[in-house]
Design a protein around this motif. Sequence first.
Motif, short mmCIF file in Angstrom:
data_model
loop_
_atom_site.label_atom_id
_atom_site.label_comp_id
_atom_site.label_asym_id
_atom_site.label_seq_id
_atom_site.Cartn_x
_atom_site.Cartn_y
_atom_site.Cartn_z
N PRO A 82 0.73 -1.41 -0.03
CA PRO A 82 -0.07 0.05 -0.17
C PRO A 82 0.70 1.32 -0.02
CG PRO A 82 -0.81 -1.45 1.50
CD PRO A 82 0.31 -2.19 0.98
N ILE A 83 2.04 1.26 0.59
CA ILE A 83 2.66 2.44 0.94
C ILE A 83 4.38 2.14 0.76
CG2 ILE A 83 3.41 4.52 2.09
CD1 ILE A 83 0.96 4.32 3.93
N LEU A 84 5.01 2.44 -0.35
CA LEU A 84 6.43 2.32 -0.39
C LEU A 84 7.13 3.50 0.10
CD1 LEU A 84 8.60 0.60 -1.82
CD2 LEU A 84 8.53 2.10 -3.82
N ASN A 85 6.70 4.66 -0.12
CA ASN A 85 7.43 5.68 0.25
C ASN A 85 7.03 6.15 1.86
OD1 ASN A 85 8.72 8.30 1.09
ND2 ASN A 85 8.16 9.07 -0.90
N ILE A 86 7.26 5.54 2.84
CA ILE A 86 6.58 5.89 4.07
C ILE A 86 7.09 7.44 4.50
CG2 ILE A 86 6.57 5.28 6.61
CD1 ILE A 86 5.18 3.24 4.95
N TYR A 87 8.28 7.67 4.28
CA TYR A 87 8.74 8.96 4.63
C TYR A 87 8.02 10.10 3.93
CZ TYR A 87 13.08 6.68 5.81
OH TYR A 87 14.04 5.71 6.31
N GLY A 88 7.48 10.05 2.96
CA GLY A 88 6.69 10.88 2.10
C GLY A 88 5.13 11.14 2.66
N PHE A 89 4.75 9.67 2.98
CA PHE A 89 3.36 9.60 3.45
C PHE A 89 3.33 10.44 4.83
CE2 PHE A 89 0.59 7.15 6.20
CZ PHE A 89 -0.67 7.48 5.25
N LEU A 90 4.38 10.25 5.68
CA LEU A 90 4.21 10.78 7.19
C LEU A 90 4.58 12.25 7.05
CD1 LEU A 90 6.80 8.60 9.16
CD2 LEU A 90 4.17 8.61 9.26
N ASN A 91 5.08 12.89 5.77
CA ASN A 91 5.29 14.20 5.67
C ASN A 91 4.35 15.09 4.80
OD1 ASN A 91 7.64 15.06 7.48
ND2 ASN A 91 8.54 13.27 6.38
N PHE A 92 3.06 14.26 4.38
CA PHE A 92 2.41 14.60 3.24
C PHE A 92 3.27 15.21 2.00
CE2 PHE A 92 0.65 15.85 7.63
CZ PHE A 92 -0.24 14.87 7.55
N SER A 93 4.23 14.40 1.36
CA SER A 93 5.06 14.96 0.61
C SER A 93 5.32 13.74 -0.53
CB SER A 93 6.43 15.19 1.31
OG SER A 93 7.58 15.48 0.15
N ARG A 94 5.68 14.42 -1.65
CA ARG A 94 6.11 13.49 -2.82
C ARG A 94 7.43 12.89 -2.59
NH1 ARG A 94 4.61 13.55 -8.47
NH2 ARG A 94 6.40 12.78 -9.85
N GLU A 95 8.14 13.67 -2.06
CA GLU A 95 9.69 13.12 -2.05
C GLU A 95 9.90 12.48 -0.38
OE1 GLU A 95 8.87 16.34 -2.60
OE2 GLU A 95 9.29 16.17 -4.76
N VAL A 96 11.06 11.86 -0.49
CA VAL A 96 11.59 11.53 0.93
C VAL A 96 12.34 12.73 1.45
CG1 VAL A 96 11.88 9.16 0.38
CG2 VAL A 96 13.75 10.66 -0.29
N PRO A 97 12.92 12.68 2.82
CA PRO A 97 13.29 13.77 3.22
C PRO A 97 14.62 14.57 2.68
CG PRO A 97 12.76 12.21 5.12
CD PRO A 97 12.80 11.55 3.59
N ASP A 98 15.36 13.89 1.84
CA ASP A 98 16.35 14.39 1.33
C ASP A 98 15.83 15.15 0.09
OD1 ASP A 98 15.86 12.34 -0.56
OD2 ASP A 98 17.82 11.46 -0.26
N GLY A 99 14.69 15.16 -0.46
CA GLY A 99 14.33 15.82 -1.52
C GLY A 99 14.37 15.35 -2.64
#
Length: 346
Positions: A82-99
């Motif tokens: 269901p979710i591959l990019n957990i980082y983006g999901f937690l931050n309502f973001s398309r990217e991971v924290p490194d942008g």
Amino acid sequence: MELNGLTIRPGERVLTRLVISKLPSGTVIDVPVHVFRSTVPGPTVLLLAGMHGDEVNGIETIRRLIRRDLLHPLRGSIIAIPILNIYGFLNFSREVPDGKDVNRSFPGHPRGSLASRVAHRFMREIMPLVDCGIDFHTGGAARSNMPQVRCLLGHPDTDALAQAFAAPFTLHSALRPGSLREAAFQQQKTIIVYEAGESLRLDEPGIELAIAGTFRVLHHLCMAAEAAPPARPSVVCLRHTWLRAKYAGLFHTQVQNGDFLEKGQVYGSVADPYGENSVRLESPVAGYIIGLNHMPVVNQGDALLHIGLTDPKPARVELSPPFLEKPGGPPETDLDDADDADDAPQ
């Protein structure tokens, strides 16, 4: 089937978690992976969502399939993430924290950026098991996508999956460097992309179409006993383009997703915020609106409409709600390749 150190036998249903990394706080970040296996040999199908953490329609699609206990393959196996990019999901973001964008980071590297590491873990653990799959996406920023499948048409396996899914629109879309589709293609595996709705907004019709299309694909692969036929044939667009704003200001649209736009038709206007000027926007092409910008404030070069072009010009298609055709509306902009748009996820 060997996955994440587990042996998953025919007939088993397993939930395992791929540990990706840790947050600076020490919290472990892992990716839940659901596996559904039949006792009868067959293909392994991937259902993947949340490549971009703010694209919730695909996440909700797979969640419903799991929650409703609908994934019982008659043969082969289904891997649902269901979710591959957990980082983006937690931050309502398309990217991971490194942008960085995970879907521009395949095949990844174990010592690369965070996005590259997520992609590498996926390629190491999941991709070797997969024969084909559906990657669920949503329009980026404030742009809403008409339900559509994007794929590399002209390849028998890809064409068959796209035809089976039968989304309202099917777009021929070139492979993007660093994308999952490209990485899968290099390994002779077929991935199609389904797009619907707008980021951070649930689109109920798009979600239900995704579920129905998924079952048609499973039925095509003899993994599901039955599937509802599509309401109408998919409109195939071999070319597509964006109409972009030539002027900055307030964008007013007079069209909707799914409308057929005639060449020269006014589809909206761009006005300055002070009430002095307003420019009518006229379409330089004829085609279906498959993506629409909902941001009222636009700068020069912003994407306004995504147009699916059909050759030759098609007959007008009757689209029932929520895809009802309506008389077109008002602009003026430039043509460019749709793959330059931020929400082209392939």
